[in-house]
Design a protein around this motif. Structure first.
Motif, mmCIF file in Angstrom:
data_model
loop_
_atom_site.group_PDB
_atom_site.id
_atom_site.type_symbol
_atom_site.label_atom_id
_atom_site.label_comp_id
_atom_site.label_asym_id
_atom_site.label_seq_id
_atom_site.Cartn_x
_atom_site.Cartn_y
_atom_site.Cartn_z
ATOM 1 N N THR A 101 38.576 8.494 -12.468
ATOM 2 C CA THR A 101 38.840 9.613 -11.576
ATOM 3 C C THR A 101 37.840 9.589 -10.430
ATOM 4 O O THR A 101 36.857 8.834 -10.448
ATOM 5 N N VAL A 102 38.066 10.452 -9.449
ATOM 6 C CA VAL A 102 37.125 10.537 -8.341
ATOM 7 C C VAL A 102 35.748 10.973 -8.830
ATOM 8 O O VAL A 102 34.713 10.501 -8.333
ATOM 9 N N ALA A 103 35.699 11.856 -9.831
ATOM 10 C CA ALA A 103 34.404 12.287 -10.378
ATOM 11 C C ALA A 103 33.685 11.128 -11.058
ATOM 12 O O ALA A 103 32.454 11.014 -10.982
ATOM 13 N N ASP A 104 34.441 10.256 -11.726
ATOM 14 C CA ASP A 104 33.836 9.078 -12.363
ATOM 15 C C ASP A 104 33.234 8.164 -11.310
ATOM 16 O O ASP A 104 32.138 7.621 -11.492
ATOM 17 N N ALA A 105 33.951 7.983 -10.208
ATOM 18 C CA ALA A 105 33.447 7.118 -9.144
ATOM 19 C C ALA A 105 32.178 7.694 -8.529
ATOM 20 O O ALA A 105 31.255 6.954 -8.171
ATOM 21 N N VAL A 106 32.120 9.031 -8.420
ATOM 22 C CA VAL A 106 30.901 9.671 -7.930
ATOM 23 C C VAL A 106 29.737 9.370 -8.865
ATOM 24 O O VAL A 106 28.648 8.965 -8.436
ATOM 25 N N ARG A 107 29.963 9.546 -10.166
ATOM 26 C CA ARG A 107 28.896 9.327 -11.141
ATOM 27 C C ARG A 107 28.465 7.858 -11.175
ATOM 28 O O ARG A 107 27.275 7.544 -11.241
ATOM 29 N N LEU A 108 29.427 6.952 -11.140
ATOM 30 C CA LEU A 108 29.094 5.527 -11.154
ATOM 31 C C LEU A 108 28.378 5.119 -9.873
ATOM 32 O O LEU A 108 27.468 4.284 -9.900
#
Length: 233
Positions: free
Chosen positions: A73-80
């Motif tokens: 998700t977009v949130a996962d990409a932010v965290r990564l």
């Protein structure tokens, strides 16, 4: 008062959980916190091992899930992205993560598969099918603090239909928003050439008008995802 409420439920195939209420102002972070807190205070059978352990963090896990498709998700990409030192330093200074930062995270950890106008963004796998973040020596995720939402919200126990529906809506909307953000990045022309169209990915529940805040999960509301689930209170 809890903004998202999870409760234990007995299902025909064992003990599980249901999401029973969501405050109108509840965020994705509230949901993730409720999941963590619920398993912290519950006693569960260790994954198919026949011995009792207490709490989410005590689960030793099994490697089965680490060979599954893991959507981002977009949130996962932010965290990564924030797990990358150069991105983290720049983002902390600016207070936001940019579309180019998301692209850098996907290029480091993910895979973009397109077929016509359909697209799937997942964690990269090894040649033998394992998640690229899986550590074979420890049987753990070697970037556990930055693991994707699909991993953070999954526990191998039965769940109610609406609990699973909410989880799937969260994942699907989050992946759509990630595609939208990448179409707005420097990779947009390449993705458009593959057949993707920005018009197919309009702003949705995960969308913001500007950059992505470092507190993104605390600002993304659950309300648009609750239609028909009878969870609002």
């Amino acid at each position: 008062m809890e903004r998202v409420v999870l409760e234990r439920r007995e299902f025909p195939d064992g003990l599980g959980y249901d999401v029973t209420a969501c405050h109108p102002g509840a965020t994705v972070a509230d949901y993730l916190g409720a999941v963590d807190a619920f398993f912290e205070r519950s006693i569960w059978t260790a994954l198919r091992q026949g011995c009792n352990r207490t709490g989410w963090n005590a689960c030793e896990g099994c490697p089965g899930c680490c060979r599954e498709r893991i959507p981002l998700t977009v949130a996962d990409a932010v965290r990564l992205a924030l797990s990358l030192p150069d991105v983290a330093e720049r983002a902390q200074s600016a207070g936001v993560v940019t579309a180019e930062d998301l692209l850098q995270a996907i290029e480091a950890f993910g895979h973009i598969h397109t077929r016509g106008r359909a697209v799937d963004i997942t964690l990269r796998r090894t040649e033998d099918g394992w998640c690229g973040l899986f550590n074979h020596s420890t049987h753990r995720c070697h970037r556990h603090a930055f693991r994707p939402l699909v991993c953070r919200t999954y526990f191998c126990c039965p769940v109610s239909h609406r609990a699973e529906k909410l989880r799937q809506r969260l994942l699907n909307a989050g992946e759509d928003e990630l595609v939208r953000r990448l179409l707005l990045s420097s990779k947009g022309a390449e993705l458009t050439a593959r057949g993707l169209r920005l018009s197919d990915y309009p702003p949705g529940p995960w969308s913001e008008t500007a950059g992505l805040s470092l507190r993104f999960e605390s600002e993304a509301l659950l309300a648009p995802l609750l239609t028909g689930l009878n969870l609002a209170r």
